[in-house]
Scaffold this motif. Structure first.
Motif, PDB file in Angstrom:
ATOM      1  N   ILE A   1      -6.406   4.892  -0.280  1.00 35.20           N
ATOM      2  CA  ILE A   1      -7.230   3.972  -0.705  1.00 35.20           C
ATOM      3  C   ILE A   1      -8.278   3.127   0.516  1.00 35.20           C
ATOM      4  O   ILE A   1      -8.566   4.200   1.439  1.00 35.20           O
ATOM      5  CB  ILE A   1      -5.997   2.368  -0.316  1.00 35.20           C
ATOM      6  CG1 ILE A   1      -5.097   3.002  -0.766  1.00 35.20           C
ATOM      7  CG2 ILE A   1      -6.953   1.417  -0.224  1.00 35.20           C
ATOM      8  CD1 ILE A   1      -3.758   1.662  -0.503  1.00 35.20           C
TER       9      ILE A   1
ATOM     10  N   LEU B   1      -4.775  -4.831  -0.220  1.00 29.78           N
ATOM     11  CA  LEU B   1      -4.334  -3.684   0.814  1.00 29.78           C
ATOM     12  C   LEU B   1      -5.132  -3.331   1.741  1.00 29.78           C
ATOM     13  O   LEU B   1      -5.422  -3.830   2.924  1.00 29.78           O
ATOM     14  CB  LEU B   1      -4.817  -2.878  -0.636  1.00 29.78           C
ATOM     15  CG  LEU B   1      -4.375  -2.302  -2.267  1.00 29.78           C
ATOM     16  CD1 LEU B   1      -4.490  -1.376  -2.750  1.00 29.78           C
ATOM     17  CD2 LEU B   1      -3.280  -2.875  -2.326  1.00 29.78           C
TER      18      LEU B   1
ATOM     19  N   SER C   1       0.872  -0.999   0.461  1.00 29.67           N
ATOM     20  CA  SER C   1       0.008  -0.200  -0.348  1.00 29.67           C
ATOM     21  C   SER C   1       0.917   1.036   0.277  1.00 29.67           C
ATOM     22  O   SER C   1       0.908   2.014  -0.744  1.00 29.67           O
ATOM     23  CB  SER C   1      -0.999  -0.101   1.262  1.00 29.67           C
ATOM     24  OG  SER C   1      -2.185  -0.990   0.833  1.00 29.67           O
TER      25      SER C   1
END
Ligand code: SF4
Ligand code: SF4
Length: 431
Positions: free
Chosen positions: A179, A307, A162
């Motif tokens: 994200i 992630l 990530s």
């Protein structure tokens, strides 16, 4: 402040900043001249100054989170899709059989010259050719939207990958990257453009990576003239390139990924970016980012690569600022932006611009206007002076009111659209 205005080529703001020099004048006069009750006057003036500063620093406390959409938007209904329903085609018949009430309005919009057309208000052969080239470049990138991942899956640490994606995304040119978990309300319900027209969109991915790219301040100052559409088209290319590159990178690691690029979206980018912690949605319906305001384009990649999602720190100051500011609504040439408070639309309290009015104007100007983006007080350049102002706007209710008055004073309530840079003026058809 004057120097910053000059650097930013904000000549109106420069002149106004000179006027502000009269503020310390009473202090100089008191310092230089002797008169009865001088001490008392000094104390009163200083107290006024200190109290004003303290009042502007009172923090704001209100925190009511905005709601999430309850109904998914059908992409077949958005103006870009409807613009393609041509009289005499099956698409036209099918759509207006379902929505006869939209037919007259849409026929009227389609009768206008259209985006980047030569019969439009701001047509310029060279500048429009530049913008068209950008859109053609994006068409070229569309072949990467679908694609298989490699067979061999690479096991990765979600925290590390990530972080890698964020840093790599920024290295590729993104301003910010975030994200989030992909939610149903991020997705359109049906595809409205391209070869998948009419296809139901299902949630195939767990995560969404959203990023922003900055649009140039000076190019946007010319909005709604041609430089703004050149810039927005260029930044669609940048966003598409980064989205494609990150998607191919993720596929190379053995995980599915889909870039969402101009004319090829399955998601509503501002909502995804908001939930990824990149900003809040403002009065004009666009993402207002902390350092660049709405002066960004957004790119999204959906993926199943495991992630770590970002925490969304809701910032209520944006809604509060938009409630009082209304500058975008004042300047909008098509009156598409509401002056009212948020309203319940499809069960959710929100601001919604009139996209039909906005798009109809684009079909007359030939550009995608962008006047609202160019005048927004959040759109000022990302530098020390404006970031100090942004800091206090975020933290103080009274400062927000003060900042709006100051923005109007410095840049005007209806700022003048800047002249087209000299280098863009090219003689055509020279014999
Ligand atoms: S111009 Fe003002 S009201 Fe409009 S989005 Fe920007 S801050 Fe909000
Ligand atoms: S792009 Fe132009 S017409 Fe559309 S909402 Fe903004 S100011 Fe109004």
């Amino acid at each position: 402040m004057s120097i910053v205005s000059l650097i930013e080529k904000e000549y109106f703001a420069f002149k106004r900043s000179i006027l502000l020099l009269i503020i310390p004048l009473p202090f100089f006069i008191i310092g230089l001249i002797d008169f009865p009750l001088k001490n008392l006057f000094t104390i009163i003036l200083l107290s006024f100054l200190v109290i004003s500063i303290l009042l502007l620093l009172i923090p704001s406390l209100k925190k009511t989170k905005p709601e999430n959409p309850k109904v998914r938007i059908d992409e077949r209904d958005i103006p870009f899709s409807r613009a393609k329903y041509i009289k005499g085609t099956k698409l036209y018949e099918n759509y207006y059989n379902r929505f006869p009430e939209k037919k007259i309005k849409d026929d009227n919009i389609r009768s206008k010259p259209g985006l980047l057309n030569k019969d439009t208000l701001y047509y310029d052969k060279v500048m429009f050719a530049s913008a068209k080239a950008s859109f053609s470049t994006i068409e070229g990138l569309s072949k990467f939207v679908k694609g298989e991942e490699v067979e061999e899956k690479t096991e990765l640490n979600p925290i590390e990958i990530s972080n890698y994606i964020k840093k790599w995304g920024q290295h590729l040119g993104a301003h910010t990257v975030g994200i989030t978990n992909l939610k149903d309300y991020h997705l359109y319900s049906y595809t409205g453009r391209g070869e998948d027209y009419g296809k139901k969109i299902t949630k195939e991915y767990k995560y969404a990576i959203a990023f922003t790219v900055e649009m140039d301040h000076l190019m946007y100052k010319c909005a709604p003239k041609a430089p703004s559409v050149m810039e927005s088209a260029k930044k669609y290319v940048d966003a598409a390139t980064i989205a494609v590159q990150l998607s191919l990178f993720i596929r190379n690691l053995g995980y599915p990924a889909r870039p969402h690029i101009d004319a090829n979206y399955q998601v509503i980018c501002p909502l995804v970016a908001r939930d990824a912690g990149l900003g809040e949605i403002g009065r004009m319906g666009l993402l207002i980012t902390p350092k660049l305001g709405p002066r960004v384009r957004i790119g999204v990649i959906t993926t199943n690569l495991p992630l770590i999602t970002d925490k969304r720190n809701y910032d209520p100051s944006v809604e509060d600022f938009c409630k009082i500011c209304k500058k975008c609504a004042h300047v909008c040439p098509s009156k598409a932006i509401s002056f009212d408070d948020k309203k319940i639309i499809n069960g959710v309290k929100r601001w919604q611009i009139n996209w039909d009015k906005c798009y109809s104007l684009w079909c007359t100007t030939g550009t995608d206007c962008g006047r609202c983006i160019s005048v927004c007080p959040y759109s000022h350049p990302n530098n020390f002076i404006h970031n100090i102002v942004r800091f206090f706007i975020k933290h103080s209710k009274l400062f927000r009111i003060f900042a709006i008055s100051m923005d109007d004073f410095m840049y005007g309530k209806n700022p003048i659209s800047a002249s087209i840079p000299k280098w863009m003026t090219v003689n055509k058809n020279i014999k």
